[in-house]
Design a protein around this motif. Sequence first.
Motif, PDB file in Angstrom:
ATOM      1  N   GLU A   3       0.835  -1.215   0.000  1.00  0.00           N
ATOM      2  CA  GLU A   3       0.000   0.000   0.000  1.00  0.00           C
ATOM      3  C   GLU A   3       0.861   1.254   0.000  1.00  0.00           C
ATOM      4  O   GLU A   3       0.581   2.211  -0.722  1.00  0.00           O
ATOM      5  CB  GLU A   3      -0.909  -0.016   1.217  1.00  0.00           C
ATOM      6  CG  GLU A   3      -1.808   1.205   1.305  1.00  0.00           C
ATOM      7  CD  GLU A   3      -2.665   1.184   2.555  1.00  0.00           C
ATOM      8  OE1 GLU A   3      -3.441   2.131   2.750  1.00  0.00           O
ATOM      9  OE2 GLU A   3      -2.549   0.217   3.343  1.00  0.00           O
ATOM     10  N   GLN A   4       1.954   1.263   0.812  1.00  0.00           N
ATOM     11  CA  GLN A   4       2.816   2.429   0.878  1.00  0.00           C
ATOM     12  C   GLN A   4       3.552   2.637  -0.433  1.00  0.00           C
ATOM     13  O   GLN A   4       3.668   3.756  -0.941  1.00  0.00           O
ATOM     14  CB  GLN A   4       3.831   2.271   2.026  1.00  0.00           C
ATOM     15  CG  GLN A   4       4.712   3.486   2.240  1.00  0.00           C
ATOM     16  CD  GLN A   4       3.884   4.703   2.646  1.00  0.00           C
ATOM     17  OE1 GLN A   4       2.992   4.599   3.462  1.00  0.00           O
ATOM     18  NE2 GLN A   4       4.182   5.840   2.052  1.00  0.00           N
ATOM     19  N   ARG A   5       4.019   1.525  -1.033  1.00  0.00           N
ATOM     20  CA  ARG A   5       4.702   1.668  -2.320  1.00  0.00           C
ATOM     21  C   ARG A   5       3.733   2.139  -3.406  1.00  0.00           C
ATOM     22  O   ARG A   5       4.124   2.858  -4.323  1.00  0.00           O
ATOM     23  CB  ARG A   5       5.334   0.329  -2.712  1.00  0.00           C
ATOM     24  CG  ARG A   5       6.578   0.008  -1.867  1.00  0.00           C
ATOM     25  CD  ARG A   5       7.260  -1.270  -2.315  1.00  0.00           C
ATOM     26  NE  ARG A   5       6.518  -2.442  -1.891  1.00  0.00           N
ATOM     27  CZ  ARG A   5       6.220  -3.465  -2.668  1.00  0.00           C
ATOM     28  NH1 ARG A   5       6.600  -3.466  -3.924  1.00  0.00           N
ATOM     29  NH2 ARG A   5       5.547  -4.500  -2.202  1.00  0.00           N
ATOM     30  N   GLY A   6       2.484   1.743  -3.309  1.00  0.00           N
ATOM     31  CA  GLY A   6       1.491   2.251  -4.255  1.00  0.00           C
ATOM     32  C   GLY A   6       1.307   3.760  -4.136  1.00  0.00           C
ATOM     33  O   GLY A   6       1.155   4.460  -5.141  1.00  0.00           O
ATOM     34  N   ASN A   7       1.337   4.278  -2.895  1.00  0.00           N
ATOM     35  CA  ASN A   7       1.256   5.732  -2.705  1.00  0.00           C
ATOM     36  C   ASN A   7       2.446   6.428  -3.351  1.00  0.00           C
ATOM     37  O   ASN A   7       2.317   7.510  -3.934  1.00  0.00           O
ATOM     38  CB  ASN A   7       1.198   6.057  -1.219  1.00  0.00           C
ATOM     39  CG  ASN A   7      -0.111   5.632  -0.593  1.00  0.00           C
ATOM     40  OD1 ASN A   7      -1.128   5.514  -1.274  1.00  0.00           O
ATOM     41  ND2 ASN A   7      -0.101   5.374   0.706  1.00  0.00           N
ATOM     42  N   TRP A   8       3.635   5.817  -3.252  1.00  0.00           N
ATOM     43  CA  TRP A   8       4.806   6.424  -3.880  1.00  0.00           C
ATOM     44  C   TRP A   8       4.647   6.484  -5.398  1.00  0.00           C
ATOM     45  O   TRP A   8       4.995   7.485  -6.033  1.00  0.00           O
ATOM     46  CB  TRP A   8       6.056   5.616  -3.536  1.00  0.00           C
ATOM     47  CG  TRP A   8       6.396   5.602  -2.086  1.00  0.00           C
ATOM     48  CD1 TRP A   8       5.896   6.415  -1.126  1.00  0.00           C
ATOM     49  CD2 TRP A   8       7.310   4.706  -1.425  1.00  0.00           C
ATOM     50  NE1 TRP A   8       6.425   6.094   0.095  1.00  0.00           N
ATOM     51  CE2 TRP A   8       7.298   5.055  -0.047  1.00  0.00           C
ATOM     52  CE3 TRP A   8       8.124   3.661  -1.838  1.00  0.00           C
ATOM     53  CZ2 TRP A   8       8.079   4.392   0.886  1.00  0.00           C
ATOM     54  CZ3 TRP A   8       8.909   2.999  -0.917  1.00  0.00           C
ATOM     55  CH2 TRP A   8       8.879   3.363   0.436  1.00  0.00           C
ATOM     56  N   VAL A   9       4.104   5.414  -5.971  1.00  0.00           N
ATOM     57  CA  VAL A   9       3.913   5.389  -7.427  1.00  0.00           C
ATOM     58  C   VAL A   9       2.947   6.486  -7.852  1.00  0.00           C
ATOM     59  O   VAL A   9       3.142   7.153  -8.879  1.00  0.00           O
ATOM     60  CB  VAL A   9       3.409   4.001  -7.873  1.00  0.00           C
ATOM     61  CG1 VAL A   9       3.038   4.014  -9.352  1.00  0.00           C
ATOM     62  CG2 VAL A   9       4.468   2.944  -7.616  1.00  0.00           C
ATOM     63  N   VAL A  10       1.895   6.706  -7.060  1.00  0.00           N
ATOM     64  CA  VAL A  10       0.931   7.767  -7.388  1.00  0.00           C
ATOM     65  C   VAL A  10       1.617   9.126  -7.347  1.00  0.00           C
ATOM     66  O   VAL A  10       1.436   9.967  -8.250  1.00  0.00           O
ATOM     67  CB  VAL A  10      -0.259   7.720  -6.418  1.00  0.00           C
ATOM     68  CG1 VAL A  10      -1.159   8.930  -6.620  1.00  0.00           C
ATOM     69  CG2 VAL A  10      -1.045   6.445  -6.619  1.00  0.00           C
ATOM     70  N   LEU A  11       2.423   9.378  -6.331  1.00  0.00           N
ATOM     71  CA  LEU A  11       3.128  10.659  -6.222  1.00  0.00           C
ATOM     72  C   LEU A  11       4.079  10.858  -7.393  1.00  0.00           C
ATOM     73  O   LEU A  11       4.151  11.943  -7.987  1.00  0.00           O
ATOM     74  CB  LEU A  11       3.886  10.726  -4.898  1.00  0.00           C
ATOM     75  CG  LEU A  11       3.039  10.787  -3.624  1.00  0.00           C
ATOM     76  CD1 LEU A  11       3.936  10.770  -2.399  1.00  0.00           C
ATOM     77  CD2 LEU A  11       2.162  12.026  -3.618  1.00  0.00           C
ATOM     78  N   ALA A  12       4.830   9.810  -7.731  1.00  0.00           N
ATOM     79  CA  ALA A  12       5.773   9.933  -8.841  1.00  0.00           C
ATOM     80  C   ALA A  12       5.050  10.181 -10.154  1.00  0.00           C
ATOM     81  O   ALA A  12       5.498  10.988 -10.981  1.00  0.00           O
ATOM     82  CB  ALA A  12       6.629   8.673  -8.934  1.00  0.00           C
ATOM     83  N   SER A  13       3.923   9.511 -10.377  1.00  0.00           N
ATOM     84  CA  SER A  13       3.178   9.730 -11.622  1.00  0.00           C
ATOM     85  C   SER A  13       2.624  11.149 -11.700  1.00  0.00           C
ATOM     86  O   SER A  13       2.574  11.738 -12.786  1.00  0.00           O
ATOM     87  CB  SER A  13       2.049   8.704 -11.724  1.00  0.00           C
ATOM     88  OG  SER A  13       1.116   8.884 -10.667  1.00  0.00           O
ATOM     89  N   GLN A  14       2.244  11.713 -10.565  1.00  0.00           N
ATOM     90  CA  GLN A  14       1.757  13.093 -10.561  1.00  0.00           C
ATOM     91  C   GLN A  14       2.882  14.058 -10.946  1.00  0.00           C
ATOM     92  O   GLN A  14       2.675  15.018 -11.702  1.00  0.00           O
ATOM     93  CB  GLN A  14       1.203  13.455  -9.185  1.00  0.00           C
ATOM     94  CG  GLN A  14      -0.011  12.654  -8.768  1.00  0.00           C
ATOM     95  CD  GLN A  14      -1.211  12.906  -9.651  1.00  0.00           C
ATOM     96  OE1 GLN A  14      -1.293  13.925 -10.323  1.00  0.00           O
ATOM     97  NE2 GLN A  14      -2.149  11.967  -9.675  1.00  0.00           N
ATOM     98  N   LEU A  15       4.079  13.799 -10.445  1.00  0.00           N
ATOM     99  CA  LEU A  15       5.220  14.653 -10.801  1.00  0.00           C
ATOM    100  C   LEU A  15       5.516  14.566 -12.295  1.00  0.00           C
ATOM    101  O   LEU A  15       5.784  15.584 -12.951  1.00  0.00           O
ATOM    102  CB  LEU A  15       6.446  14.245  -9.989  1.00  0.00           C
ATOM    103  CG  LEU A  15       6.409  14.560  -8.490  1.00  0.00           C
ATOM    104  CD1 LEU A  15       7.660  14.036  -7.814  1.00  0.00           C
ATOM    105  CD2 LEU A  15       6.270  16.065  -8.244  1.00  0.00           C
ATOM    106  N   VAL A  16       5.477  13.338 -12.840  1.00  0.00           N
ATOM    107  CA  VAL A  16       5.729  13.181 -14.278  1.00  0.00           C
ATOM    108  C   VAL A  16       4.664  13.898 -15.097  1.00  0.00           C
ATOM    109  O   VAL A  16       4.970  14.563 -16.099  1.00  0.00           O
ATOM    110  CB  VAL A  16       5.778  11.679 -14.640  1.00  0.00           C
ATOM    111  CG1 VAL A  16       5.885  11.494 -16.145  1.00  0.00           C
ATOM    112  CG2 VAL A  16       6.955  11.011 -13.942  1.00  0.00           C
TER     113      VAL A  16
END
Length: 272
Positions: A77-90
Amino acid sequence: MPGSPGARGPGVPEALAGNLPRPLAPVLEVEGFAGPLDFLVEMVRRERVDLRQLSILALIDQFVTALEASAARVPLEQRGNWVVLASQLVLLKSQMLAPASPAEAEGAEQAARRQLARLEELAAMRAAANWLAARPQLGHEVHARGQREQQGRPRAERILAFLEATLVMLEGRVGREAEPPATYRPPASDLFRAPEALARLRQLLPLRPEGGSLHSFLPRLPGPAAQTRLKRRSALASTFLAGLELARDGDAQLEQAAPFHEVFIRPQPSMA
């Protein structure tokens, strides 16, 4: 987002917001920024870091490396949150750097600001959720007035008591042969059954060519009404079924003037 500086939900005290646990996040280091991913998003939200000046390729390479390295120790779940944040930055980076026209550039800038506002709301909601989760829970850390913790028997004690009761029961059966349980046989009810009613109608109908009401063909049942009530009801039902059986075979005729009125039965000429 949890652990971001200054991210505090509505109604969350400053002291609690500052003491919320900061989750482990991938540490990124590029020209112009060095720190965890959630801190980068927070700085972009506060417009203290210009996303245009950062190398998004280097950020993504470091993020993927950190994500693979943390697979065994960080929950999914925590790694999924990181992926969401990174995709928003991209997404924000692509909207800022690749506009097709000045109008699209202005639209991309507005979309980026709206996305940053949503990130700010998300940070506030997550901080409020962490603050609520850190508060004492009713029924666990605190209890309502007038209620006490239920002092049940320990599980080990309950298991031991069950085993003792089982041993006592088995000891009482030592030396005794197993006896089959008695079969329950309810007493047969005293009823006037359909075969008896059919035989009675076949006997009486030829003697009464004019026929009669269904009740006139019922047998006489001696005894108090309370004791013969069930048999009287069975006699009526069985006689009606017997009349239907004779009507089906063409030996009798049933008539009823209106619903719930008396049923009349008369023999067919061939039977009479």
